[in-house]
Design a protein around this motif. Structure first.
Motif, PDB file in Angstrom:
ATOM      1  N   GLN A  48      10.414  -5.400  16.811  1.00 30.48           N
ATOM      2  CA  GLN A  48      10.799  -5.238  15.410  1.00 30.48           C
ATOM      3  C   GLN A  48       9.774  -5.855  14.482  1.00 30.48           C
ATOM      4  OE1 GLN A  48      15.164  -5.566  14.375  1.00 30.48           O
ATOM      5  NE2 GLN A  48      15.224  -6.159  16.516  1.00 30.48           N
ATOM      6  N   PHE A  83      10.483   1.676   8.219  1.00 27.97           N
ATOM      7  CA  PHE A  83       9.447   2.378   8.970  1.00 27.97           C
ATOM      8  C   PHE A  83      10.028   3.322  10.022  1.00 27.97           C
ATOM      9  CE2 PHE A  83       7.775  -1.546   7.303  1.00 27.97           C
ATOM     10  CZ  PHE A  83       6.652  -1.095   6.619  1.00 27.97           C
ATOM     11  N   THR A  84      11.351   3.429  10.046  1.00 29.38           N
ATOM     12  CA  THR A  84      12.004   4.307  11.010  1.00 29.38           C
ATOM     13  C   THR A  84      11.798   5.767  10.625  1.00 29.38           C
ATOM     14  OG1 THR A  84      13.681   2.635  11.469  1.00 29.38           O
ATOM     15  CG2 THR A  84      14.241   4.912  12.024  1.00 29.38           C
ATOM     16  N   LYS A  85      11.381   6.549  11.618  1.00 28.77           N
ATOM     17  CA  LYS A  85      11.247   7.985  11.392  1.00 28.77           C
ATOM     18  C   LYS A  85      12.597   8.636  11.665  1.00 28.77           C
ATOM     19  CE  LYS A  85       6.516   7.807  12.983  1.00 28.77           C
ATOM     20  NZ  LYS A  85       5.735   7.777  14.225  1.00 28.77           N
ATOM     21  N   ASN A  86      12.991   9.575  10.848  1.00 33.56           N
ATOM     22  CA  ASN A  86      14.260  10.292  11.031  1.00 33.56           C
ATOM     23  C   ASN A  86      15.451   9.370  11.309  1.00 33.56           C
ATOM     24  OD1 ASN A  86      12.625  12.598  10.863  1.00 33.56           O
ATOM     25  ND2 ASN A  86      12.320  12.611  13.078  1.00 33.56           N
ATOM     26  N   PRO A  97       8.808  10.045   6.789  1.00 30.13           N
ATOM     27  CA  PRO A  97       8.366   9.890   8.173  1.00 30.13           C
ATOM     28  C   PRO A  97       6.898  10.229   8.401  1.00 30.13           C
ATOM     29  CG  PRO A  97      10.092  11.592   7.965  1.00 30.13           C
ATOM     30  CD  PRO A  97       9.992  10.907   6.672  1.00 30.13           C
ATOM     31  N   ARG A  98       6.359   9.687   9.492  1.00 29.40           N
ATOM     32  CA  ARG A  98       4.970   9.944   9.892  1.00 29.40           C
ATOM     33  C   ARG A  98       4.920  10.909  11.093  1.00 29.40           C
ATOM     34  NH1 ARG A  98       3.562   4.551   8.461  1.00 29.40           N
ATOM     35  NH2 ARG A  98       3.681   4.542   6.221  1.00 29.40           N
ATOM     36  N   SER A  99       3.744  11.076  11.645  1.00 27.93           N
ATOM     37  CA  SER A  99       3.549  12.043  12.750  1.00 27.93           C
ATOM     38  C   SER A  99       3.946  11.468  14.118  1.00 27.93           C
ATOM     39  CB  SER A  99       2.096  12.475  12.782  1.00 27.93           C
ATOM     40  OG  SER A  99       1.284  11.336  13.006  1.00 27.93           O
ATOM     41  N   THR A 100       3.798  12.265  15.161  1.00 31.53           N
ATOM     42  CA  THR A 100       4.239  11.892  16.520  1.00 31.53           C
ATOM     43  C   THR A 100       3.268  10.934  17.214  1.00 31.53           C
ATOM     44  OG1 THR A 100       3.241  13.977  17.165  1.00 31.53           O
ATOM     45  CG2 THR A 100       5.643  13.929  16.993  1.00 31.53           C
ATOM     46  N   LYS A 116       4.271   0.859  15.056  1.00 33.82           N
ATOM     47  CA  LYS A 116       4.968   1.044  13.784  1.00 33.82           C
ATOM     48  C   LYS A 116       5.658   2.410  13.721  1.00 33.82           C
ATOM     49  CE  LYS A 116       2.429   1.041  10.196  1.00 33.82           C
ATOM     50  NZ  LYS A 116       1.687   0.965   8.941  1.00 33.82           N
ATOM     51  N   GLY A 117       6.965   2.395  13.532  1.00 31.47           N
ATOM     52  CA  GLY A 117       7.717   3.631  13.386  1.00 31.47           C
ATOM     53  C   GLY A 117       8.092   4.304  14.698  1.00 31.47           C
ATOM     54  N   LYS A 118       7.628   3.758  15.823  1.00 30.62           N
ATOM     55  CA  LYS A 118       7.993   4.360  17.112  1.00 30.62           C
ATOM     56  C   LYS A 118       9.445   4.043  17.457  1.00 30.62           C
ATOM     57  CE  LYS A 118       3.962   5.963  18.638  1.00 30.62           C
ATOM     58  NZ  LYS A 118       3.264   5.709  17.350  1.00 30.62           N
ATOM     59  N   ASN A 119      10.110   5.017  18.069  1.00 28.44           N
ATOM     60  CA  ASN A 119      11.439   4.758  18.614  1.00 28.44           C
ATOM     61  C   ASN A 119      11.290   4.158  20.000  1.00 28.44           C
ATOM     62  OD1 ASN A 119      13.021   5.641  16.487  1.00 28.44           O
ATOM     63  ND2 ASN A 119      13.004   7.767  17.176  1.00 28.44           N
ATOM     64  N   ARG A 138      17.118  -5.026   8.196  1.00 29.35           N
ATOM     65  CA  ARG A 138      16.867  -6.066   9.219  1.00 29.35           C
ATOM     66  C   ARG A 138      16.532  -7.403   8.585  1.00 29.35           C
ATOM     67  NH1 ARG A 138      10.709  -4.516  11.056  1.00 29.35           N
ATOM     68  NH2 ARG A 138      10.070  -3.774   9.020  1.00 29.35           N
ATOM     69  N   LEU A 189       4.956  -6.833   6.858  1.00 31.13           N
ATOM     70  CA  LEU A 189       4.964  -5.729   5.899  1.00 31.13           C
ATOM     71  C   LEU A 189       6.230  -5.727   5.066  1.00 31.13           C
ATOM     72  CD1 LEU A 189       3.752  -2.888   8.292  1.00 31.13           C
ATOM     73  CD2 LEU A 189       2.403  -4.021   6.535  1.00 31.13           C
ATOM     74  N   SER A 232      21.189  -0.082  17.455  1.00 28.91           N
ATOM     75  CA  SER A 232      19.884   0.442  17.046  1.00 28.91           C
ATOM     76  C   SER A 232      19.619  -0.066  15.635  1.00 28.91           C
ATOM     77  CB  SER A 232      19.884   1.972  17.031  1.00 28.91           C
ATOM     78  OG  SER A 232      20.144   2.471  18.326  1.00 28.91           O
ATOM     79  N   ILE A 233      18.435  -0.614  15.436  1.00 31.47           N
ATOM     80  CA  ILE A 233      18.123  -1.204  14.130  1.00 31.47           C
ATOM     81  C   ILE A 233      17.143  -0.302  13.380  1.00 31.47           C
ATOM     82  CG2 ILE A 233      17.288  -3.244  12.883  1.00 31.47           C
ATOM     83  CD1 ILE A 233      18.056  -3.936  16.387  1.00 31.47           C
ATOM     84  N   ILE A 234      17.620   0.219  12.259  1.00 33.41           N
ATOM     85  CA  ILE A 234      16.847   1.140  11.430  1.00 33.41           C
ATOM     86  C   ILE A 234      16.248   0.360  10.265  1.00 33.41           C
ATOM     87  CG2 ILE A 234      17.112   3.078   9.794  1.00 33.41           C
ATOM     88  CD1 ILE A 234      19.383   4.071  11.716  1.00 33.41           C
ATOM     89  N   HIS A 235      14.986   0.636   9.937  1.00 33.21           N
ATOM     90  CA  HIS A 235      14.370  -0.028   8.786  1.00 33.21           C
ATOM     91  C   HIS A 235      13.456   0.953   8.069  1.00 33.21           C
ATOM     92  CE1 HIS A 235      11.013  -0.332  11.513  1.00 33.21           C
ATOM     93  NE2 HIS A 235      11.814  -0.920  12.403  1.00 33.21           N
ATOM     94  N   HIS A 281       7.443  -3.425  13.709  1.00 30.22           N
ATOM     95  CA  HIS A 281       7.998  -2.323  12.923  1.00 30.22           C
ATOM     96  C   HIS A 281       8.320  -1.090  13.751  1.00 30.22           C
ATOM     97  CE1 HIS A 281       7.028  -5.087   9.832  1.00 30.22           C
ATOM     98  NE2 HIS A 281       5.782  -5.104  10.225  1.00 30.22           N
ATOM     99  N   ALA A 282       8.598  -1.322  15.029  1.00 25.41           N
ATOM    100  CA  ALA A 282       9.177  -0.265  15.852  1.00 25.41           C
ATOM    101  C   ALA A 282      10.670  -0.189  15.527  1.00 25.41           C
ATOM    102  CB  ALA A 282       8.978  -0.580  17.327  1.00 25.41           C
ATOM    103  N   THR A 283      11.258   0.974  15.777  1.00 25.38           N
ATOM    104  CA  THR A 283      12.708   1.147  15.663  1.00 25.38           C
ATOM    105  C   THR A 283      13.298   0.929  17.058  1.00 25.38           C
ATOM    106  OG1 THR A 283      12.435   2.750  13.898  1.00 25.38           O
ATOM    107  CG2 THR A 283      14.555   2.739  15.050  1.00 25.38           C
ATOM    108  N   VAL A 284      14.092  -0.139  17.180  1.00 28.55           N
ATOM    109  CA  VAL A 284      14.510  -0.568  18.511  1.00 28.55           C
ATOM    110  C   VAL A 284      15.982  -0.269  18.752  1.00 28.55           C
ATOM    111  CG1 VAL A 284      14.680  -2.553  20.062  1.00 28.55           C
ATOM    112  CG2 VAL A 284      12.791  -2.410  18.422  1.00 28.55           C
TER     113      VAL A 284
END
Lengths: 354, 354
Positions: free
Chosen positions: B242, A254-257, B59-62, B220-223, A229, B52, A249-252, B245-248
């Motif tokens: 973004q 901090f993206t999980k999976n 990946p992190r937790s839910t 951060k890291g949320k879809n 990004r 950041l 969809s923008i992956i960076h 640091h969310a995944t959008v």
């Protein structure tokens, strides 16, 4: 076969040609013309995409497979012709100024490629090389003098700058009308706002779209995963894809999976700067991959002590995708062609040519 | 029970209070502090998110479940206090000018709400009402006079404008320093570029983030699935998310199978302007829903001949989500509170108060 592909790729660095390495197949390609042109569509432009109203309707069919592409050559030969015409008609040529601060070898290489490309199409170029430890004001003054020079139509401050310099301040110094890199916030804002038009679109992002469009890919409604990004690629690319009505969809980092997102994508564009980040298992069958990554990998056996790798594990991807761009020789040459094109556009604007 | 919820919602329109209607549950909420502060993080801001570096890691937790929120009241009481202090210390108050062209009933209602909100917190407000058929230049002149008035710190051109007017031209007329709606391309560009800061962030987008952050949601890291991509909500919201640091993923009218994307999302924010677009089946168990849609639905039995519906099928969503904002009474009051806050910020900037 693996060795062959990788040798071919290295050779492509020198001869920038076929850009979408097609791993297939029948010409299942077809165009969609569901929308009749409206009044608003008159404001459309090829790169910025059609201006369509948001009318919610049922889903469409699956993506077609693109035909091969000669994108950088096509763009360059168009530029050669237009530069010649400009010289004939008004005795002027476009001019590009490059500001290079410090001694980074990779930056020097990039700048050399750009200058060489200018020479090849008849664009005048100029490089200002400044030492690593020069005061920031000296860079600003250099940029300012290019701003005032009417024979210069594009100014490019090669990034990254030395740590002690304020990138924002130096990029701000570039006049909006000569910002061929498209990093000025006003250009970025006008790219984001779909009813406006930026003067310039960042070159690598524009190159990805050029590749896809010239390969006949219809972006409307496609699921596109953009990995990375940065303002250089990922950000402007995601904005540009949305203007083409792709679902982005923008992956960076901090993206999980991230693989869950890429596996649902019709097109995956990676600009993360991480070698072999994208594995074959991340991709769905028949997807299209654009690899913007150019990661130097140490290799004592190669000529320069390193070779370039993309973000995508090319060998694995080849087993899955319908098309993929190699590294080197894929997006890179198109990006340079777009820089030339942006410079030409700027000169035409300056001289009042349509 | 259904009737009750919907009655409560309607009452919430009048008394703008609890904004995240919590459909649960134990306090499983916890904060993450994985990152130690770096030098760069000093440039951070609450709304614009921490700065950041992109370091790829596992990946992190839910997602946790958010506690309740009193967001609009919290924001407003902060503003009341600051306006009072400003008046005490320099004998000035913030001023907001609203330009309303034409007779649209919904626009008149929105403007009335904004003016009333200003009065309640001690912000001076002014409305210029112009007829539907007035020349464009008259609107420009009105805006220009507000630009020059030092007692006005925010100018708001109520959209949509009459068909015959050029929205771009009229929005351009608003001075960057008074663009409390944040629609100026330079503000949008500075929002998109993560190393810069816009003077203003569009109110509804900022309201969504305020709601989430004040409810303790770590982005951060949320879809996050954003439905809609207008400059008013979807676009600035996707940029702002973004920065956090969310995944959008941005869904729009040309998206195929939007439910496949929303079903993978930890947070769904809808600003499509289509009543009941988002069904319960679109949502995964425990997701958080922010409903920005305010769609008037004809209803002869109600007082004004219509009632307001969100984009989300509220009753269905309630069975699935961990939290959802009602319509009316959810994002709307927070958006107005943010407009007041943007106006206050502008006044503080104008008077050199930190």
């Amino acid at each position: 076969m693996r060795a062959l592909v990788s040798r071919i790729n290295r050779e492509l660095a020198a001869t920038p040609r076929p850009s979408l390495a097609l791993k297939s197949l029948g010409s299942r390609f077809s165009h969609h013309h569901h929308d009749s042109p409206t009044k608003k569509e008159k404001k459309s432009s090829y790169i910025l995409g059609p201006d369509l109203p948001d009318i919610w309707s049922p889903p469409r069919s699956t993506p077609p497979c693109p035909p091969p592409s000669q994108t950088p050559d096509e763009i360059r030969s168009g530029i050669v012709k237009e530069v010649y015409q400009m010289k004939e008609s008004i005795s002027k040529v476009p001019g590009l100024a490059v500001v290079l601060v410090g001694q980074r070898r990779d930056s020097q290489t990039y700048v050399r490629h750009k200058i060489k490309a200018c020479q090849e199409v008849g664009i005048r170029s100029l490089t200002a090389e400044l030492p690593d430890d020069c005061p920031e004001d000296e860079v600003v003054n250099t940029v300012s003098s290019f701003n005032e020079d009417p024979s210069i139509h594009g100014i490019l401050v090669q990034l990254p700058l030395p740590q002690h310099m304020n990138e924002e301040k130096l990029l701000n110094a570039v006049s909006l009308e000569k910002d061929v890199d498209g990093f000025h916030p006003l250009n970025m804002g006008n790219l984001a706002l779909r009813d406006r038009e930026p003067l310039f679109i960042p070159c690598a992002a524009k190159a990805c779209i050029e590749l896809l469009l010239r390969s006949g890919v219809d972006l409307k409604g496609k699921n596109v995963a953009v990995i990375g990004r940065s303002k250089v690629v990922g950000l402007p690319l995601s904005l540009l894809l949305q203007r083409h009505h792709a679902t982005v969809s923008i992956i960076h980092a901090f993206t999980k999976n991230p693989e869950d997102i890429t596996r649902g994508a019709d097109i995956v564009i990676s600009a993360a700067g991480v070698a072999n980040l994208v594995r074959g298992s991340w991709l769905k069958k028949g997807t299209i991959v654009i690899d913007v990554g150019t990661n130097p990998i140490e290799d004592p056996s190669s000529e320069h002590g390193y070779y370039l790798s993309g973000d995508v594990c090319y060998e694995e991807a080849l087993q899955v995708v319908s098309a993929i761009t190699p590294v080197p020789g894929g997006v890179g040459p198109v990006t340079i062609a777009v820089l030339l094109s942006n410079t030409l556009d700027s000169a035409k604007r300056a001289y009042g040519l349509s």
